[in-house]
Design a protein around this motif. Structure first.
Motif, PDB file in Angstrom:
ATOM      1  N   ILE A   1       0.842  -1.204   0.000  1.00 38.78           N
ATOM      2  CA  ILE A   1       0.000   0.000   0.000  1.00 38.78           C
ATOM      3  C   ILE A   1       0.881   1.259   0.000  1.00 38.78           C
ATOM      4  O   ILE A   1       0.741   2.131  -0.839  1.00 38.78           O
ATOM      5  N   GLU A   2       1.847   1.306   0.938  1.00 40.46           N
ATOM      6  CA  GLU A   2       2.684   2.508   1.105  1.00 40.46           C
ATOM      7  C   GLU A   2       3.528   2.829  -0.123  1.00 40.46           C
ATOM      8  O   GLU A   2       3.832   3.992  -0.381  1.00 40.46           O
ATOM      9  N   ASN A   3       3.949   1.801  -0.836  1.00 38.55           N
ATOM     10  CA  ASN A   3       4.883   2.028  -1.937  1.00 38.55           C
ATOM     11  C   ASN A   3       4.267   2.742  -3.125  1.00 38.55           C
ATOM     12  O   ASN A   3       4.974   3.176  -4.018  1.00 38.55           O
ATOM     13  N   GLY A   4       2.948   2.858  -3.135  1.00 36.64           N
ATOM     14  CA  GLY A   4       2.300   3.507  -4.253  1.00 36.64           C
ATOM     15  C   GLY A   4       2.753   4.942  -4.442  1.00 36.64           C
ATOM     16  O   GLY A   4       3.036   5.382  -5.545  1.00 36.64           O
TER      17      GLY A   4
ATOM     18  N   THR B   1      10.155   6.912  -1.292  1.00 35.84           N
ATOM     19  CA  THR B   1      10.831   5.801  -0.635  1.00 35.84           C
ATOM     20  C   THR B   1      10.028   4.531  -0.837  1.00 35.84           C
ATOM     21  O   THR B   1       8.822   4.523  -0.619  1.00 35.84           O
ATOM     22  N   LYS B   2      10.694   3.494  -1.316  1.00 36.12           N
ATOM     23  CA  LYS B   2      10.007   2.219  -1.530  1.00 36.12           C
ATOM     24  C   LYS B   2      10.571   1.195  -0.554  1.00 36.12           C
ATOM     25  O   LYS B   2      11.791   1.083  -0.398  1.00 36.12           O
ATOM     26  N   LYS B   3       9.672   0.442   0.057  1.00 35.49           N
ATOM     27  CA  LYS B   3      10.118  -0.558   1.030  1.00 35.49           C
ATOM     28  C   LYS B   3       9.923  -1.969   0.499  1.00 35.49           C
ATOM     29  O   LYS B   3       9.027  -2.223  -0.310  1.00 35.49           O
ATOM     30  N   GLY B   4      10.748  -2.866   0.998  1.00 35.07           N
ATOM     31  CA  GLY B   4      10.614  -4.253   0.581  1.00 35.07           C
ATOM     32  C   GLY B   4      11.147  -5.189   1.655  1.00 35.07           C
ATOM     33  O   GLY B   4      11.853  -4.763   2.576  1.00 35.07           O
TER      34      GLY B   4
ATOM     35  N   LEU C   1      11.246  -2.514  -5.417  1.00 38.48           N
ATOM     36  CA  LEU C   1      11.280  -1.763  -6.671  1.00 38.48           C
ATOM     37  C   LEU C   1      10.651  -2.487  -7.853  1.00 38.48           C
ATOM     38  O   LEU C   1      10.356  -1.872  -8.874  1.00 38.48           O
ATOM     39  N   GLY C   2      10.527  -3.804  -7.720  1.00 32.60           N
ATOM     40  CA  GLY C   2      10.067  -4.568  -8.869  1.00 32.60           C
ATOM     41  C   GLY C   2      11.118  -4.630  -9.965  1.00 32.60           C
ATOM     42  O   GLY C   2      10.798  -4.862 -11.135  1.00 32.60           O
ATOM     43  N   VAL C   3      12.362  -4.398  -9.600  1.00 34.31           N
ATOM     44  CA  VAL C   3      13.454  -4.464 -10.578  1.00 34.31           C
ATOM     45  C   VAL C   3      14.424  -5.547 -10.100  1.00 34.31           C
ATOM     46  O   VAL C   3      14.728  -5.645  -8.919  1.00 34.31           O
ATOM     47  N   ARG C   4      14.884  -6.346 -11.060  1.00 34.77           N
ATOM     48  CA  ARG C   4      15.776  -7.463 -10.734  1.00 34.77           C
ATOM     49  C   ARG C   4      17.222  -7.023 -10.656  1.00 34.77           C
ATOM     50  O   ARG C   4      17.704  -6.322 -11.541  1.00 34.77           O
ATOM     51  N   PHE C   5      17.920  -7.455  -9.623  1.00 37.23           N
ATOM     52  CA  PHE C   5      19.360  -7.218  -9.545  1.00 37.23           C
ATOM     53  C   PHE C   5      20.028  -8.557  -9.244  1.00 37.23           C
ATOM     54  O   PHE C   5      19.659  -9.231  -8.285  1.00 37.23           O
ATOM     55  N   ASP C   6      20.975  -8.926 -10.045  1.00 35.53           N
ATOM     56  CA  ASP C   6      21.576 -10.252  -9.883  1.00 35.53           C
ATOM     57  C   ASP C   6      23.069 -10.175  -9.636  1.00 35.53           C
ATOM     58  O   ASP C   6      23.773 -11.179  -9.747  1.00 35.53           O
ATOM     59  N   SER C   7      23.545  -8.983  -9.307  1.00 37.12           N
ATOM     60  CA  SER C   7      24.970  -8.802  -9.161  1.00 37.12           C
ATOM     61  C   SER C   7      25.239  -7.946  -7.926  1.00 37.12           C
ATOM     62  O   SER C   7      24.533  -6.957  -7.700  1.00 37.12           O
ATOM     63  N   ILE C   8      26.218  -8.362  -7.121  1.00 36.67           N
ATOM     64  CA  ILE C   8      26.625  -7.533  -5.986  1.00 36.67           C
ATOM     65  C   ILE C   8      28.134  -7.292  -6.058  1.00 36.67           C
ATOM     66  O   ILE C   8      28.843  -8.101  -6.665  1.00 36.67           O
ATOM     67  N   PRO C   9      28.645  -6.225  -5.464  1.00 33.52           N
ATOM     68  CA  PRO C   9      27.909  -5.247  -4.661  1.00 33.52           C
ATOM     69  C   PRO C   9      26.952  -4.433  -5.525  1.00 33.52           C
ATOM     70  O   PRO C   9      27.269  -4.079  -6.652  1.00 33.52           O
TER      71      PRO C   9
END
Lengths: 754, 291
Positions: free
Chosen positions: A425-428, A432-435, A720-728
């Motif tokens: 709800i809040e992320n709409g 700031t987006k939480k996950g 975010l609904g965005v994929r990240f597959d690499s760190i850092p």
């Protein structure tokens, strides 16, 4: 069932008072009469051959002791697993921090100018800096194919599953190098005399590794090499193999000059030249049924070993065995490979390959969940290993672990479900987006496969003339609590007070080889041997008629004194004896990979600030089953510290490489999290116990390094609904990804085949 | 330590007059050192070219904070801790207080000085955007006397200033005319403490309703010198804040800066964040006008 008085309580650290009052003696505190200071002249190029070395006339060279490869009495290598790494380069250069010459001088300030006044001319050769370049093989920089080691783990017939699969899901994941950043930099003092041989005192994890390396390098028999561990300010694996190099350098300078020599690295040299965590790349291809059950999969795990083999084969082994995570794979094929590049060799760092392959597995589980249409919770629950099932190496899970229950508890204490709904709800609106994200994982304790059998560790316990008890082990304290916990174990086993037990300073002339202090093995494996050796002391006193079955601490002390007075010495030894039902096949990489596993579910809550693209970890739940917790404060400390390091691994710590050289070798520019970057880290234990460990303990030290990175990156994707597959994963990467997505105007289509 | 102390000479004159006298005798030969938070880092790394150091750390003349009717005059030798602890600065120049709190750790704040931050002239310095936003002026001193000049324009290029080789900064003057302004300062570093800025901004403004009456926006780490966004300010003055103005201001701000890729960040990230910070500030300003 726990009647223990000492085990399970938070006794004070054995060396704590000395440390906080500044009395603890570290290697840089040591000054020997006539001592010189040593420094290292390093290569400046990633690959080539040395053409000519010139000593500029600005320096009074006659005041210096100069050592080159020609001065090495024995073999020019750092003996470890293979012997490929030279102690000093004589001709070939394979990375930009390779030691070429050693200098020593009575004034430490004179050294830097001298190092700068040595100029080395090279015939440069083309160098390679990535795993992909190494695999292409256009330049062969090591062996015949740039490959240090490969493993193949096969279970069932994975080739059969693809046609039956409802989903086939692929992903590629990568992790970066990470610097250990112990507080105390590496350092050694060496002294030589022809009669006694060589002695080194230093900051180190594994006295007998250094001992072995010095024997080969100096061409000395075992009794003429003595290694003493000084108080050590942190290690995290970073003092597992490189201390042998520095000890070798100090020893060569001491042998040539006839004077004691101290080499202590400054932070810049330590960060640039010594080992880091292996960068990795993992590819997953997984077959699933419609209801989200894993049918089988292929995992390709590759690590960058840098210029020499050093520990890469064992890091690779642990990474490969952990690559399937805590899940049941009816069939699997894991291909693992360590390749060479022209960077300084990568080495041990807490987790030792596990954090790399587990990052991939746990990111991949979230990807699978999305494709199959299950929640991250449910996909894990449906695939968890159950007692009686087998791991990827076909080890039967004999422990009565209930991962589903662990998951339920973590979900409950983190308020996962409530937060999921709130964030949706809040992320709409708002910047700031939480996950929230989950990682479930396991970590094997002790050496892999037949490792403990080969080590065959020995531990001693001594009854002293004053009636006290002293533990004799080469296992080292470097902040994690070795001294304290081993003393707790001996005191418990003998029914004594904690204060009645002390532990010897690790000195190879005094203590037996209880193996290296690595692999989360000290409490479980060495601790068990300490327990057994301690009971041996009681046995001896009992058989001599000096002590009954029940006794007071005072009666024990008196008996011990009397025995030593009468017999001169009271010592009891215990040697590792592999459990009878343990089977491991080194050829097929199949069987009992570890005597015990620790199990965990971690949950991270993050917020991403879309003004700055930076991530804050707001809450962290770390729940684990580690067998019996022998010292609650130290155990929580291990978890909190490991999670902090894991947060660094995920979000902060990025080595900037240029031509194989670390560019940001300063703490200003290599960013580790501070206390103000850390969330509350809430630690919970389940304690199932473990028959293989002292008083039911399992390994704990490495485990907490495995889970934070995937839990955090899973939470970021949730936000975010965005994929990240690499760190850092840096704010710059998040900015790039968000921009790329808004340019494309739609979400990436999942690469589902069926 | 990668330097040899024998190669260096350090003198500590007892008075400001003696210090500027020394500078005048051989201009450019002596490097002033106050708290040493920049100089000693270079020394430790073996990268300090100046071999002659004159300590100005103990000069009482440089340590005072004078609160006058229309301005506050900070001696160049004031430390970040002095700034943090000063009530009037905290009330009237909160963005300078914040910057002092953001700079390094407690030890750095106890030693680092405002004058040092200015003459070290790092584009990433935390206190400099605040000084720019508050229209600071500098008083410079030499044996030739004192001169006063606006701080804006003091930085002539990357790590270059208008300070003559025989001069020291005597004081930094901040006009006391910003009460009623909305202030917004933000540091974007690589972590929450002990970080060097990737982008930092200090901005203040005043609105009547939704109309911008006055606005100052200063940014750091996004150009060779700390920068006032004068074009953006000019464009904003007298305008009504709305979505299209915010978007135009973001664009103009990005056009005014010259960010680079370096060891700490990328040019495109710095540009995007600068735009976002300007937008964030304008939205706060707008909210103030509605309140």
């Amino acid at each position: 069932m726990n009647h223990e008085r000492i085990v399970g309580t938070a006794v004070p650290r054995k060396e704590g008072r000395e440390k906080v009052t500044g009395k603890a003696v570290y290697v840089d505190d040591m000054v020997l009469p006539g001592m010189l200071y040593g420094a290292t002249v390093r290569s400046q190029i990633p690959r080539g051959r040395i053409k000519k070395i010139t000593f500029e006339t600005s320096v009074a060279w006659s005041e210096f002791v100069i050592v080159s490869a020609k001065d090495i009495p024995g073999k020019n290598c750092i003996a470890l697993i293979g012997d490929d790494q030279p102690c000093l380069a004589s001709d070939s250069i394979n990375h930009p921090e390779e030691p070429v010459l050693l200098l020593a001088h009575p004034d430490r300030h004179a050294l830097r100018k001298a190092v700068d006044a040595v100029s080395i001319e090279y015939n440069p050769l083309p160098a390679i800096f990535t795993m992909e370049e190494s695999e292409r093989g256009s330049e062969i920089v090591w062996g015949t194919d740039n490959v240090f080691k490969t493993y193949l783990i096969q279970k069932g017939n994975v080739d059969d599953v693809w046609s039956r699969a409802d989903y086939i899901i692929e992903g590629e994941y990568s992790t970066g190098a990470q610097e250990q950043l112990y507080i105390e930099n590496n350092g050694m003092v060496a002294a030589y005399d022809a009669k006694q041989g060589i002695t080194v005192w230093g900051s180190l994890q594994c006295p007998y590794y250094v001992h072995k390396a010095l024997m080969a390098l100096c061409d000395l028999p075992a009794e003429k090499v003595r290694v003493v561990q000084m108080e050590t300010g942190g290690a995290f694996g970073g003092k597992e193999d490189y201390p042998s190099m520095i000890a070798g350098h100090a020893a060569l300078l001491a042998m040539k000059s006839g004077k004691p020599v101290k080499i202590v690295y400054d932070r810049a040299e330590d960060m640039a030249a010594t080992t880091k965590r292996h960068p990795s790349r993992t590819r997953h291809r997984t077959a699933l049924s419609r209801d989200g059950k894993i049918l089988g999969g292929e995992i390709e795990f590759t690590i960058d070993g840098g210029a020499y083999a050093t520990l890469s084969s064992v890091v690779l082994s642990r990474g490969a065995i952990h690559a399937g995570g805590p899940y049941y794979w009816p069939s699997v094929r894991i291909r693992a490979k360590a390749v060479a590049t022209n960077a300084p060799p990568h080495g041990a760092f807490r987790g030792f390959g596990g954090p790399q392959s587990i990052f991939a597995m746990e990111r991949h589980m979230d990807r699978i969940a999305q494709v199959v249409g299950l929640s991250p919770v449910e996909i894990r629950r449906r695939n968890f290993l159950q007692p009686g099932q087998t791991t990827t190496t076909e080890q039967v899970v004999r422990e009565l672990i209930d991962l589903g229950k662990l998951l339920d508890r973590a979900i409950s204490v983190s308020e996962y479900q409530t937060k999921k709904q709130e964030f949706a709800i809040e992320n709409g609106t708002g910047a700031t987006k939480k996950g929230i994200g989950i990682a479930a994982f396991l970590h094997g304790a002790g050496f892999t496969g037949s490792g403990e059998r080969y080590l065959s560790s020995v531990v001693g316990v001594e009854g002293c003339a004053d009636g006290g008890v002293r533990i004799l082990v080469s296992s080292t304290e470097f902040g994690q609590g070795t001294k304290t916990v081993l003393c707790q174990i001996a005191a418990e086993a003998l029914g004594l007070r904690y204060e009645d037990v002390t532990i010897a300073q690790p000195d190879t002339t005094e203590v037996p080889n209880s193996g290296p202090t690595v692999a989360s093995r000290t409490v479980m494996v060495v601790g068990k041997l300490v327990e057994s050796a301690a009971r041996g002391i009681h046995q001896t006193l009992k058989l001599s008629g000096m002590l009954g079955d029940s006794y007071s601490a005072e009666e024990f002390r008196a008996a011990c004194q009397a025995y030593v007075a009468g017999h001169g010495q009271l010592r009891s030894w215990a040697q590792y004896d592999p459990p009878p039902d343990v089977f491991w096949d080194d050829e097929k990489y199949r069987g009992e990979a570890y005597a015990a596993y620790s199990w965990a579910v971690y949950i991270a809550e993050v917020s991403v600030d879309l003004t700055t693209y930076s991530v804050s970890v707001n809450d962290f739940v770390a729940l684990q089953e580690v067998g019996r917790v022998l010292h609650p404060v130290l155990a929580i400390g291990q978890i909190v510290g490991g999670v902090a390091q894991g947060i660094g691994f995920a979000l902060f710590e990025k080595v900037i490489w240029q031509q194989g050289r670390m560019q940001n070798n300063q703490m200003t520019n290599y960013i580790m999290p501070t206390s103000s970057d850390l969330p509350p880290i809430r630690v919970f234990f389940e304690e199932l116990g473990n028959v293989h460990g002292a008083f039911g303990a399992k390994g704990i030290g490495e485990l907490p390094m495995d889970g934070p990175a995937p839990a955090i990156v899973n939470a970021i994707e949730d936000a975010l609904g965005v994929r990240f597959d690499s760190i850092p994963l840096m704010p710059e990467d998040i900015y790039d990804a968000i921009t790329a997505r808004s340019l494309r105007g739609e979400d990436e289509v999942a690469s589902v085949i069926r | 330590m990668r330097s040899d102390p024998k190669d260096y000479e350090l003198v500590a004159p007892g008075s400001l007059q003696a210090a500027v006298g020394l500078l005048a005798r051989s201009p450019g030969e002596w490097l002033p050192i106050a708290g040493g938070t920049d100089v000693m880092v270079q020394y430790a790394a073996g990268k300090l070219p100046s071999r002659k150091l004159v300590s100005i750390w103990n000069l009482a003349e440089l340590r005072s904070i004078e609160v006058l009717a229309n301005e506050i005059r900070l001696g160049a030798g004031c430390t970040y801790t002095n700034i943090r602890e000063h009530g009037v600065i905290g009330r009237e120049f909160p963005m300078l207080s914040s910057a002092a709190r953001w700079t390094g750790g407690i030890a750095n704040q106890n030693r680092g000085t405002l004058g040092g931050n200015i003459v070290n002239a790092s584009p990433a310095a935390d206190s400099l955007p605040a000084l720019l936003a508050y229209d600071a002026e500098l008083i410079l001193i030499s044996v030739r006397g004192e001169r006063r000049l606006p701080y804006a324009g003091f930085h002539a290029g990357y790590k270059k200033t208008k300070l003559a080789p025989d001069e020291l900064i005597r004081a930094v003057c901040l006009p006391r005319r910003f009460s009623g302004y909305v202030c917004h300062a933000r540091k974007v570093g690589s972590r929450n403490a002990q970080a060097i800025s990737k982008v930092c901004m200090a901005a203040l403004g005043r609105v009547a309703g939704q109309t911008v009456e006055d606005v100052h926006i200063a940014v750091g780490s996004v150009a060779p010198v700390p920068l006032r966004l004068s074009e953006t300010e000019l464009m904003l003055r007298g305008k009504v804040i709305n979505e299209s103005l915010v978007s135009a201001a973001k664009k103009m701000a990005v056009a005014e800066i010259r960010p680079i890729d370096d060891i700490r960040s990328t040019a495109k990230y710095r540009a995007a964040v600068t735009g976002n910070l300007v937008a964030e500030f304008l939205n706060l300003l707008s909210a103030d006008g509605k309140a």
